[in-house]
Design a protein around this motif. Structure first.
Motif, short mmCIF file in Angstrom:
data_model
loop_
_atom_site.label_atom_id
_atom_site.label_comp_id
_atom_site.label_asym_id
_atom_site.label_seq_id
_atom_site.Cartn_x
_atom_site.Cartn_y
_atom_site.Cartn_z
N HIS A 174 -8.41 -10.56 -16.37
CA HIS A 174 -9.11 -10.06 -15.28
C HIS A 174 -8.36 -10.02 -13.91
O HIS A 174 -9.18 -9.74 -12.73
N LEU A 175 -7.15 -10.69 -13.82
CA LEU A 175 -6.51 -10.85 -12.56
C LEU A 175 -6.36 -9.72 -11.63
O LEU A 175 -6.34 -9.79 -10.57
N PRO A 176 -5.76 -8.74 -12.50
CA PRO A 176 -5.35 -7.44 -11.30
C PRO A 176 -6.76 -6.82 -10.66
O PRO A 176 -6.46 -6.75 -9.39
N VAL A 182 -11.09 -9.27 -4.37
CA VAL A 182 -10.87 -10.30 -3.31
C VAL A 182 -10.12 -9.37 -2.01
O VAL A 182 -10.64 -9.84 -0.83
N SER A 183 -9.04 -8.80 -2.21
CA SER A 183 -8.31 -8.43 -1.00
C SER A 183 -9.24 -7.22 -0.29
O SER A 183 -9.07 -7.14 0.83
N SER A 184 -10.09 -6.48 -1.04
CA SER A 184 -11.06 -5.64 -0.40
C SER A 184 -11.73 -6.51 0.50
O SER A 184 -12.23 -6.06 1.73
N ILE A 185 -12.49 -7.37 0.05
CA ILE A 185 -13.59 -8.13 0.85
C ILE A 185 -12.78 -8.73 2.22
O ILE A 185 -13.04 -8.74 3.15
N LEU A 186 -11.66 -9.43 1.87
CA LEU A 186 -10.76 -9.98 2.90
C LEU A 186 -10.47 -8.97 3.94
O LEU A 186 -10.31 -9.07 5.28
N ALA A 187 -10.13 -7.63 3.55
CA ALA A 187 -9.70 -6.75 4.32
C ALA A 187 -11.11 -6.30 5.39
O ALA A 187 -10.94 -5.91 6.55
N LEU A 188 -12.04 -6.03 4.81
CA LEU A 188 -13.39 -5.79 5.42
C LEU A 188 -13.74 -6.68 6.40
O LEU A 188 -14.48 -6.46 7.30
N THR A 189 -13.43 -8.02 6.02
CA THR A 189 -13.76 -9.13 6.89
C THR A 189 -12.81 -9.50 7.92
O THR A 189 -12.97 -10.56 8.71
#
Length: 358
Positions: A174-176, A182-189
């Protein structure tokens, strides 16, 4: 002559320490040190202007920035993730890979991902007049390498549990997808640059493509990994894999028709299979022959013992017979077991019995 001697000495040093580079984690520790140094110097303005990469800067052929920008960036989340992947993740996947293959994968993923994003930024600038990716957000950090490590973990230990949560168990497979989410959430925030999300998403695709189709094997001429647990659809959650399987088949067939990809053809050498089969069967036949010979020798020994006992009994019971009567041969019938192939024999003399058995 001086340059040649220096190069010769350097080659000797490299050959002597080649085992260290191949078998130890020294190259990856060196990358960790460079990443930490790049994190520190990224707070200096002249270092950012000299080492960072913006897509427009490649137009002036400042190619060194492709290499130096990988170790730069002052985002703490990116630095911690890079150190964890280069230390823990690399030490884990080194059990199934050599240092040369890992460094090659890291370089390919980092380089191709950077070039793809540069082309993407240039196209968005031309067609949409957007300067965000072309001028503003820098291409820094080793997030493509981290994405490659996630894909390697999925390939090596797909069913191993990393963390058990109330919502379910997180496995290496599941890691990829987890890294992309997670990176999409961090980019939006706004915790990371949006281009960092693109680096992770494209890095996952590039590293998977190389490992799936192009990575050479050390022992044969087979390329890639055709196992079922490493399909493109397996990069996504299990409930959506059927949908992504259809998309993957359509994309692959289209690329195959255009000549971009080639279907894998597995060649099986029947002669090698026959030699393996012979190598497996011959020991069994040899053991069977030895066992038969052992049983035959045992049967012969028992037969001789019975003949000796019979002769001894005859001498004890008929010791007073005349010499002429003793010269008459006595007949003893012996029935041998079928497996021993021993025939019935009638001889008064033990030596003759052994000769007849031979």
């Amino acid at each position: 002559m001086g340059v040649k001697s220096v190069l010769g000495d350097l080659q000797i040093v490299v050959e002597r320490h080649s085992d260290v580079l191949r078998n130890n984690a020294l190259p990856f520790r060196f990358l960790v040190v460079l990443r930490i140094i790049g994190f520190i110097v990224s707070y200096l303005h002249f270092a950012r202007s000299l080492l960072w990469l913006h897509p427009y800067q490649l137009a002036s052929i400042e190619l060194w920035r492709i290499a130096t920008s990988a170790f730069c960036g002052h985002n703490l989340i990116d630095v911690l993730w890079s150190v964890w992947c280069l230390h823990f993740g690399t030490n884990l996947v080194r059990l199934n890979n050599t240092n040369e293959s890992l460094l090659k994968l890291y370089a390919i993923t980092q380089g191709i991902t950077t070039l793809v994003i540069v082309v993407f930024a240039y196209l968005t600038y031309i067609f949409f007049d957007s300067i965000k990716f072309f001028y503003i957000e820098p291409l820094v950090g080793m997030t493509p390498v981290c994405a490659a490590v996630m894909v390697l973990m999925k390939q090596f230990l797909p069913d191993t549990i990393v963390l058990a949560t109330p919502f379910g168990r997180i496995k290496y497979t599941h890691l990829p997808f987890l890294a992309i989410s997670v990176s999409s959430i961090l980019a939006l925030t706004k915790f990371i640059y949006f281009v960092s999300f693109l680096q992770i998403a494209i890095g996952v695709q590039v590293s998977w493509t190389y490992l799936r189709f192009y990575k050479p094997h050390e022992t044969d001429e087979i390329y890639g990994d055709g196992s079922e647990h490493f399909t493109w659809a397996s990069l996504f959650p299990s409930r959506t894999q059927l949908f992504f399987t259809l998309i993957g088949k359509v994309c692959f067939r289209s690329l195959a028709r255009m000549g971009v990809c080639k279907r894998q053809v597995r060649h099986v050498d029947l002669n090698s299979l026959q030699s393996v089969a012979v190598g497996i069967n011959l020991p069994a036949l040899e053991n069977s022959a030895k066992d038969s010979e052992r049983r035959r020798q045992k049967a012969l020994k028992e037969l001789n013992e019975r003949l000796n006992k019979t002769r001894t009994a005859e001498v004890a019971n008929y010791g007073n017979w005349d010499d002429e009567e003793n010269d008459e041969p006595s007949s003893v019938a012996v029935v041998s077991p079928p497996a021993s192939n021993v025939h019935s024999t009638s001889r008064p003399n033990t030596d003759n019995d052994k000769e007849s058995m031979a």
